[in-house]
Design an enzyme around this catalytic site. Structure first.
Site, PDB file in Angstrom:
ATOM      1  N   ASN B  99       0.860  -1.181   0.000  1.00  0.00           N
ATOM      2  CA  ASN B  99       0.000   0.000   0.000  1.00  0.00           C
ATOM      3  C   ASN B  99       0.896   1.229   0.000  1.00  0.00           C
ATOM      4  OD1 ASN B  99      -1.520   2.225   1.596  1.00  0.00           O
ATOM      5  ND2 ASN B  99      -3.145   0.807   1.040  1.00  0.00           N
ATOM      6  N   CYS B 130      -6.786   7.856   2.888  1.00  0.00           N
ATOM      7  CA  CYS B 130      -6.544   7.834   4.321  1.00  0.00           C
ATOM      8  C   CYS B 130      -7.140   9.088   4.957  1.00  0.00           C
ATOM      9  CB  CYS B 130      -5.046   7.777   4.624  1.00  0.00           C
ATOM     10  SG  CYS B 130      -4.735   7.812   6.395  1.00  0.00           S
TER      11      CYS B 130
END
Lengths: 254, 302
Positions: B99, B130
């Site tokens: 990621n 995020c």
């Protein structure tokens, strides 16, 4: 690993001593004093995560582990209401442990506040088995909150502080007269303000001091990075790098 | 045994069960509980160009059927990963996926360029979602232009499979998905956490140091299933579904909604062996429903 409850001793309205044995009969793994378990709270409607609980005592002979549980919310309330023969899933053991004093002659004090006394019982036994005579300083609000006194007395000299003066010296552990003596090693587990106050006393007298932290955890395995404590090495997981830290590793203002 | 093989871009997976970034560390934390080789793939912690300390404690609070986190992409940076972690974890017989996150497009590109030569990193998952960082992160994932910009840059910098992880904190997730598909993403994964907040009413303070955090766990599952269903119909690339998958039944639910693969996240915290149970359940489910190939189930709910 599944454990079966063999005894649930209600020490006090808010505390239970759970004694559990591996359900499948397996031998307990080697457990270091200061390590903890992650307990699943299966029947609780409003809780979700496991609950990290200190290992209070390990009885290898009977293959039984003790957990001292305080009612701190819905998850722990379910645990203290466990019945004999209930099966509880635990990840065991987790974290590091207390380190042994550098010498067998080290004058050693174990300070516990409230349910924070939990890991000190097993550690006291290990110290005693190593020929070190630990002393204990147990602190609580009042006499009723002093837990497992008879067990601690089997292992060493016990000093007591209560905030209301109903047992031992009145006041916080940090003003107890025993702390006028010089100790080589001090170990502490309890509420954060208490541990900080103890660290502040330990540092100037040059005592090696370790504290056991209880930051909020999710996984307990070092994966989620939720329980971090700021240390001289940056943010580290309390679950894997701790829960026991030497105060020199922490960035507390002491 | 049913055929559980699936494909994302040119990458083959032995089954559709992956682990979600940020919930599975680097895999090593779980080797006492599972055989990593059995996973379809595993997606490791969000990796950035530089070391990040993350947000101050407290970063987590339990909420009804879930939890809020505000870790803030704590990681040691891509160079540390390549030098110290990658050599330890590259031997597993499963797809290792990294990621990738960044504060700006150049950061994403720089990380991708460093990962590109690594033989055992089979894909990247681009985190444009995020909710716990001030710069970048979700800022790119909440506009079509931002999502497209990052995807285009990453596509040019990375030759393997590119998965873009989408934020649910948008008005229409299908528009974002279409924007990243148009820039060459091989797949989209959704949903990242939903932005939330919780307040300690006795202390009259938020539980998290950052006030807000990302909500995960079964609380978000119906939202995730709905978004996967909508997105799978809107794009032609495979969709990877995640959000509150706690067991095999939940995994099947996402697959029926249109997910080609699924990621298991928060459930790893409660049962570190849950992924193995999910793989077994999917196989057992296929047999029970006379399904010989998992592809028959993908998007079966039109």
């Amino acid at each position: 690993m599944d454990f079966t409850v063999v005894a649930n001793e209600r020490l006090h309205f808010n505390y239970s001593l759970l004694k559990m044995r591996p359900t499948n009969g397996d031998k307990l793994p080697e457990i270091l004093p200061g390590q903890f378990v992650q307990v699943e709270v299966a029947e609780s409607k409003n809780t979700f995560l496991r609950r990290p609980i200190s290992i209070n005592f390990v009885d290898y002979e009977q293959n039984i582990i003790w957990l001292l549980v305080r009612n701190a919310g819905e998850g722990t309330r379910h645990l203290i209401e466990s019945k004999i023969n209930d099966v509880i899933n635990m990840i065991i053991p987790l974290g590091n442990g207390f380190s042994m004093p550098s010498s067998d002659n080290a004058k050693t004090l174990l300070i516990g506040g409230g349910v924070g006394v939990a890991p000190l019982l097993y550690f006291g036994l290990i110290l005693k088995n190593h020929g070190i005579q630990p002393q204990f300083l147990l602190g609580a609000r009042s006499k009723a909150d002093i837990l497992e006194l008879n067990e601690f007395e089997k292992l060493g000299k016990v000093h007591i502080s209560t905030e209301d003066g109903s047992m031992g010296e009145k006041g916080l552990v940090t003003v107890h007269s025993i702390l006028k003596e010089k100790f080589d090693n001090i170990y502490c587990c309890g509420p954060a303000p208490m541990m900080k106050a103890v660290a502040k006393l330990a540092k100037p007298i040059g005592a090696e001091c370790e504290v056991s932290l209880e930051n909020m955890m999710a996984c307990g395995l070092g994966a989620c990075l939720c329980c971090v404590e700021k240390t001289v090495k940056g943010n580290v997981c309390v679950c894997t790098e701790g829960p026991v830290f030497n105060i020199n590793q922490l960035t507390w203002q002491i | 045994m049913a055929n559980l093989n699936i494909k994302i871009g040119n990458l083959k997976f032995k089954n559709p069960v992956l682990t979600a970034s940020g919930t599975f560390g680097y895999g090593e934390e779980f080797t006492d509980f599972i055989d990593i080789n059995r996973l379809g793939g595993y997606i490791i912690k969000g990796t950035t160009i530089n070391h990040r300390e993350g947000n101050p404690y407290p970063r987590m609070v339990e909420t009804p059927s879930g939890m809020l986190n505000a870790v803030g992409l704590q990681n040691k940076g891509v160079d540390y990963f390549i030098e110290h972690i990658y050599p330890r974890i590259s031997q597993y017989d499963t797809n290792l996926i990294v990621n990738v996150s960044g504060a700006n497009v150049d950061d994403y590109v720089a990380v991708c360029e460093k990962l590109n030569p690594l033989e055992h990193v089979k894909a990247i998952e681009v985190n444009i979602s995020c909710p716990n960082v001030k710069q970048g992160g979700m800022a790119f994932g909440t506009t079509c232009a931002g999502a497209a910009q990052v995807t285009k840059a990453v596509r040019n910098a990375y030759s393997g499979t590119v998965i873009v992880k989408l934020s649910p904190n948008v008005t229409d997730i299908t528009e974002i998905a279409k924007a990243v598909e148009a820039e060459g993403a091989d797949s989209v994964s959704l949903i990242n956490t939903l932005m939330g907040m919780a307040i300690d009413t006795e202390r009259q303070k938020p539980y998290l140091s950052t006030y807000t955090g990302g909500l995960s766990g079964p609380a978000v599952r119906p939202i995730a299933v709905r978004m996967v269903w909508q997105t799978a119909k809107a794009v032609n690339i495979p969709v990877i579904g995640l959000g509150g998958i706690m067991n095999g039944r939940d995994a099947i639910e996402f697959i029926l909604a249109g997910a080609t693969a699924i990621e298991v996240g928060t459930a790893n915290f409660i049962d570190p062996s849950v992924t193995m149970k999910i793989i077994d359940y999917i196989d057992e489910y296929c047999i029970r429903h006379n399904v010989s190939d998992i592809s028959e189930l993908i998007g079966a709910v039109k």
